[in-house]
Write a protein that holds these residues in place. Structure first.
Motif, PDB file in Angstrom:
ATOM      1  N   ALA A   1       0.852  -1.200   0.000  1.00 51.45           N
ATOM      2  CA  ALA A   1       0.000   0.000   0.000  1.00 51.45           C
ATOM      3  C   ALA A   1       0.886   1.248   0.000  1.00 51.45           C
ATOM      4  N   ALA A   2       0.555   2.202  -0.888  1.00 56.97           N
ATOM      5  CA  ALA A   2       1.465   3.319  -1.137  1.00 56.97           C
ATOM      6  C   ALA A   2       1.309   4.443  -0.133  1.00 56.97           C
ATOM      7  N   GLY A   3       0.216   4.435   0.619  1.00 57.54           N
ATOM      8  CA  GLY A   3      -0.020   5.569   1.510  1.00 57.54           C
ATOM      9  C   GLY A   3      -0.446   6.805   0.752  1.00 57.54           C
ATOM     10  N   VAL A   4      -0.700   6.659  -0.537  1.00 63.40           N
ATOM     11  CA  VAL A   4      -1.207   7.767  -1.357  1.00 63.40           C
ATOM     12  C   VAL A   4      -2.476   7.265  -2.015  1.00 63.40           C
TER      13      VAL A   4
ATOM     14  N   TRP B   1      -4.668   0.104  -7.225  1.00 66.78           N
ATOM     15  CA  TRP B   1      -4.922  -1.036  -6.326  1.00 66.78           C
ATOM     16  C   TRP B   1      -5.708  -2.148  -7.001  1.00 66.78           C
ATOM     17  N   LEU B   2      -6.424  -1.828  -8.092  1.00 58.85           N
ATOM     18  CA  LEU B   2      -7.269  -2.823  -8.749  1.00 58.85           C
ATOM     19  C   LEU B   2      -6.515  -3.461  -9.918  1.00 58.85           C
ATOM     20  N   ASP B   3      -6.472  -2.763 -11.057  1.00 66.05           N
ATOM     21  CA  ASP B   3      -5.751  -3.252 -12.227  1.00 66.05           C
ATOM     22  C   ASP B   3      -5.953  -4.769 -12.363  1.00 66.05           C
ATOM     23  N   GLY B   4      -4.876  -5.572 -12.306  1.00 62.42           N
ATOM     24  CA  GLY B   4      -5.021  -7.019 -12.417  1.00 62.42           C
ATOM     25  C   GLY B   4      -5.489  -7.685 -11.132  1.00 62.42           C
TER      26      GLY B   4
ATOM     27  N   ALA C   1      -1.568   4.484 -12.039  1.00 62.00           N
ATOM     28  CA  ALA C   1      -1.306   5.647 -11.184  1.00 62.00           C
ATOM     29  C   ALA C   1      -2.026   5.415  -9.859  1.00 62.00           C
ATOM     30  N   PHE C   2      -1.511   6.044  -8.793  1.00 65.30           N
ATOM     31  CA  PHE C   2      -2.110   5.859  -7.466  1.00 65.30           C
ATOM     32  C   PHE C   2      -3.582   6.279  -7.450  1.00 65.30           C
ATOM     33  N   GLY C   3      -3.973   7.184  -8.328  1.00 63.84           N
ATOM     34  CA  GLY C   3      -5.347   7.696  -8.345  1.00 63.84           C
ATOM     35  C   GLY C   3      -6.367   6.759  -8.975  1.00 63.84           C
ATOM     36  N   GLU C   4      -5.930   5.597  -9.484  1.00 65.02           N
ATOM     37  CA  GLU C   4      -6.858   4.656 -10.127  1.00 65.02           C
ATOM     38  C   GLU C   4      -7.913   4.161  -9.138  1.00 65.02           C
ATOM     39  N   ASP C   5      -9.183   4.085  -9.578  1.00 61.81           N
ATOM     40  CA  ASP C   5     -10.237   3.562  -8.697  1.00 61.81           C
ATOM     41  C   ASP C   5     -11.471   3.165  -9.520  1.00 61.81           C
TER      42      ASP C   5
END
Lengths: 399, 399
Positions: free
Chosen positions: A21-24, A86-89, A374-378
């Protein structure tokens, strides 16, 4: 529909996210073979065992949870980009785990689960599934190095629990991969599901135009052979000619430009640039190639430039299997009528490689704002659960 | 006409060429303060003395050969680019030497000679004449460094024979500089002489357009904010709008382009590029600037880009003095009727700085093929001699 458990699915998804977890925002840092990636895969091995699947970690570290006998294979990859979403694959892996688990519980059709290794290309491109499918030999893969010079052979050696052999693909009847869209279409249109009709083919080549380097003050406009101007003309020309050939899904990109000598007081004598185009239809890719080559020739001949085409990377489009795809479409239409679409996948996926071994199909859920890698993915929680349900319905229907 | 000696002029020109001769064509390697440059300047000091001039090497190493009393100053520079042509500024220095020598011999008008130091900008831009004219303070110049980190202060210290003081510009009635054209116009038109009407002004700035970096496969064409496409539109737009404003002498150049992240699979999110334009007329430079700023704004607003203009370098055009220029035109029309033209200088010259101190004018001879700042630079011998004769006639007429 198989009785999938949305809460358990979401809980597992968040647990997987805790590794790296990136903390971002919700982002993760979990590139292939990193400590976080290995820990996540060990956790996954445990969850697969608890679900009643028999675990097989193959020589490159792809993790399989196998059902007995012939089964459908489902999954994707749990490694991430250096700064990944966090999702992606990960979404496809955990959705597969939940469907397999629910199927065991409900005595439904046998489902196996996979998390391929290094889909994100720390070493090659979709490395784990490329090796499994035979698109890339293990020997060649072992020679690949990452940015720091670490070889694939060294990296995979640290992954614990690997077995000598690869899983026999003959035991699988097909492959279903769920993934985030990584583009803006579903989100913009307010749709919940994309059923992929084809993974697009890619053509990519470098083009060089060489004119004449000159003094930017003493060389009149009329006699110039300015490489940047040639590139600009080429760019306008192909856009005009593509108009009659492309569909709204076709894309092309000039993403890399190197001007020489790249100085403000010198008329640039040479440019090398990348020309990449993607489409689900191989014929269209060919027609675009003809336009590109003709336009470059015209610009070169009319302006007095030397023209060189670099070698062309050609990845063929991959059609999704009609039966698997039909089951996904039927399930989407039942669950979210009018809120799903057929669409091509503009990105490569593990399914590209797996299609060499068995029928494949893919399902997309929306990416908010189209943000990916990117960290902003959701993705909205409701859309994640819809994706899971559609997958479960399709699996039940396929039997 | 003053009785100039063409053979002696050509012999001196070839002797000067022997300092730093490149062994490739007629080219020379004689950057400011190199061993070859210093040796050439010491030889020049000797030739000036033999011609009856009084030598003054100023604190930066510019070499003056002074006539007694008020005099016309003539010359250019004898340093070269790292890979330079044999004529460039050397031609103007040796032509001045021959005219001064012939004038002493014939008891003609007093003529002084100069070879400015570091015109080619190992350190600054036209450094020697910039310091002399006060456009650049010696203190600031001393802080400039070359590519290897050597300072101007260190470099000028090795030049022998320097005196503490600068030559008082008040002793000169005007400055005449002969130079090669460095462009293709005279050679292409079969003309022998160009009389410069103005040294063009230069505007130069960096422009940044920032859109959105995206996946080149999953981002449809329609939603893209592709920085390269924005640059290409801007380039086409200004070309269209300049058409009503420019003359055949106006030039503009996009010579530097930096795309970010500059990868073939990524829609480029940002571009920074240089926009440089030159013209002899300050009003026209201003009208072009307005077009540039408006076009960039339009591209930015219509495509959703952030737009930033960097600081603008502004060098004003320098008008040549009517009396000096008239004498050159009269001499050209007498010597080569119909085979000369008025033209702007698209490049900077020492005369730009000297114009701060006194009236200036310039004379061009053809550059074969327009080649400059390269070993291949050359001018037909007949054209060199024509230039010398026109200069000598003008000096005599000016009295």
């Amino acid at each position: 529909m198989l009785p999938v458990n949305a809460d358990r699915f979401l809980a597992d998804l968040h647990t997987l996210r805790s590794f790296g977890a990136a903390g971002v925002g919700k982002g993760v840092v979990r590139p292939a073979y990193s400590d976080a990636d290995i820990a996540a895969r060990e956790w996954l091995v445990g969850r697969m065992g608890e679900a009643g699947l028999s675990v097989h970690v193959d020589p490159v570290g792809s993790v399989f949870g196998l059902a007995e006998g012939a089964s459908l294979l489902m999954g994707s990859h749990s490694d991430s980009q250096p700064e990944g979403g966090w999702l992606d694959g990960a979404l496809g892996v955990i959705a597969a785990l939940e469907v397999a688990r629910a199927s065991v519980e409900a005595e439904g059709p046998p489902v196996s689960v996979v998390s391929f290794q290094d889909e994100e290309g720390r070493f090659g491109v979709t490395t784990g599934s490329a090796v499994w499918s035979g698109n890339l030999s293990l020997e060649k893969a072992d020679g690949l190095t990452d940015r720091d010079g670490v070889s694939f052979a060294e990296a995979r050696a640290v992954m614990p629990g690997r077995l000598d052999g690869f899983v026999d693909p003959a035991r699988f009847t097909g492959f279903l991969e769920m993934h985030i869209e990584q583009g803006p279409v579903l989100d913009r249109e307010g749709e919940a599901i994309g059923v992929v009709d084809a993974i697009v083919g890619i053509r990519d080549m470098k083009i060089t135009l060489e004119g004449e380097q000159n003094h930017a003050g003493t060389t009149p406009m009329q006699g110039r052979r300015d490489a940047f101007q040639a590139l600009s003309r080429f760019n306008a020309l192909i856009a005009e000619r593509f108009a009659n050939v492309v569909t709204p899904s076709t894309v092309w990109t000039i993403g890399h430009v190197t001007l020489h000598p790249n100085a403000s007081s010198i008329v640039p004598g040479k440019v090398t640039f990348s020309m990449q185009w993607r489409d689900g239809d191989a014929d269209r890719l060919g027609r675009m190639e003809a336009i590109i080559r003709e336009a470059a020739e015209e610009v070169a001949v009319s302006g007095g430039f030397d023209l060189r085409f670099g070698p062309m990377l050609g990845l063929e489009p991959v059609e999704m299997d009609a039966r698997l795809r039909g089951a996904l479409e039927q399930a989407a239409e039942t669950d979210v009528p009018g809120r799903w679409r057929k669409m091509p996948s503009g990105a490569l996926h593990d399914a590209t490689n797996v299609s060499k071994l068995m029928p494949v199909a893919m399902l997309f859920v929306p990416s908010i704002g189209g943000i990916s890698h990117a960290f902003g993915e959701d993705t909205a929680e409701a859309d994640l659960v819809t994706g899971l349900r559609v997958l479960a319905s399709a699996v039940e229907a396929l039997g």
